[in-house]
Motif scaffolding. Sequence first.
Motif, mmCIF file in Angstrom:
data_model
loop_
_atom_site.group_PDB
_atom_site.id
_atom_site.type_symbol
_atom_site.label_atom_id
_atom_site.label_comp_id
_atom_site.label_asym_id
_atom_site.label_seq_id
_atom_site.Cartn_x
_atom_site.Cartn_y
_atom_site.Cartn_z
ATOM 1 N N PHE A 1 0.841 -1.195 0.000
ATOM 2 C CA PHE A 1 0.000 0.000 0.000
ATOM 3 C C PHE A 1 0.878 1.247 0.000
ATOM 4 N N ASP A 2 0.342 2.328 -0.512
ATOM 5 C CA ASP A 2 0.993 3.631 -0.429
ATOM 6 C C ASP A 2 0.566 4.281 0.886
ATOM 7 N N ALA A 3 1.210 3.882 1.971
ATOM 8 C CA ALA A 3 0.814 4.356 3.299
ATOM 9 C C ALA A 3 1.011 5.860 3.449
ATOM 10 N N GLU B 1 3.735 -0.542 13.330
ATOM 11 C CA GLU B 1 4.925 -0.512 12.494
ATOM 12 C C GLU B 1 4.890 0.773 11.696
ATOM 13 N N GLU B 2 6.071 1.320 11.425
ATOM 14 C CA GLU B 2 6.127 2.499 10.559
ATOM 15 C C GLU B 2 5.849 2.086 9.110
ATOM 16 N N ARG C 1 -1.778 6.625 12.202
ATOM 17 C CA ARG C 1 -2.555 6.572 13.451
ATOM 18 C C ARG C 1 -2.774 7.947 14.087
ATOM 19 N N PRO C 2 -1.798 8.862 14.088
ATOM 20 C CA PRO C 2 -2.046 10.171 14.706
ATOM 21 C C PRO C 2 -3.135 10.997 14.022
ATOM 22 N N LEU C 3 -3.516 10.627 12.807
ATOM 23 C CA LEU C 3 -4.532 11.375 12.073
ATOM 24 C C LEU C 3 -5.943 10.838 12.323
ATOM 25 N N LEU C 4 -6.069 9.782 13.134
ATOM 26 C CA LEU C 4 -7.354 9.156 13.426
ATOM 27 C C LEU C 4 -7.777 9.502 14.853
ATOM 28 N N ASP C 5 -8.948 10.101 14.985
ATOM 29 C CA ASP C 5 -9.415 10.508 16.312
ATOM 30 C C ASP C 5 -9.802 9.315 17.169
#
Length: 222
Positions: A80-82, A138-139, A146-150
């Motif tokens: 995936f293009d994470a 994992e990075e 994850r920091p962008l998900l409330d």
Amino acid sequence: MPSPYVDELAARARTLAASGPRRVLGVAGPPGAGKSTLAEALVRALDGVAALVPMDGFHLADAELARLGRADRKGAPDTFDAYGYAALLARLRAPEHGETVYAPSFERAWEQPVAGALPVPPDVPLIVTEGNYLLLDEEPWSTAVRPLLDEVWWVAVDDGVRVERLVARHVAFGKSPSFARDWVLRSDEANARRVAPGRDRADLVVDLDAGRLVTPGRASRA
């Protein structure tokens, strides 16, 4: 999924959507758990409050997977293009005034991403996104996504049910039963084991077998 179950989840999502600027709710879990079904039912129940933007739109194309030597494990985290997914989430969280953001979708019949297929109007207060790796420790998933998900909810279901769903899905889209089962047991289940620890990091576990919603340290009947 029973209506009262979705209603309870929708009420929680409405509360999240009402708490400030645009919010992003993640729905995670192993392959075949029912993430898409839950996310779609939730967005329908929210009736205009939310837009659905699945992670699967960021699958790498088959030609690129072949170039990278990863075609035989399509669906693994590095297929995936994470970073692209994270960039879209950041844009969705803070869109320019009046901007409609276009997100990619994933066409299962072709097993390919489709660019610009999902319009997200500027007045929608909640984005619902779903995918296997939202809680992967994992990075770049843990640091960029994850920091962008409330909040992130985990969908749990019996492993045997998951496997049979996955086999049936592959067969429905043209794979032979033997190929489908081999792929599921080799590839999909490897990904399921990899994401399993994410359950403990979820804000809410939607336990479809037990028919309840579970949060760390306590449970409530759905």
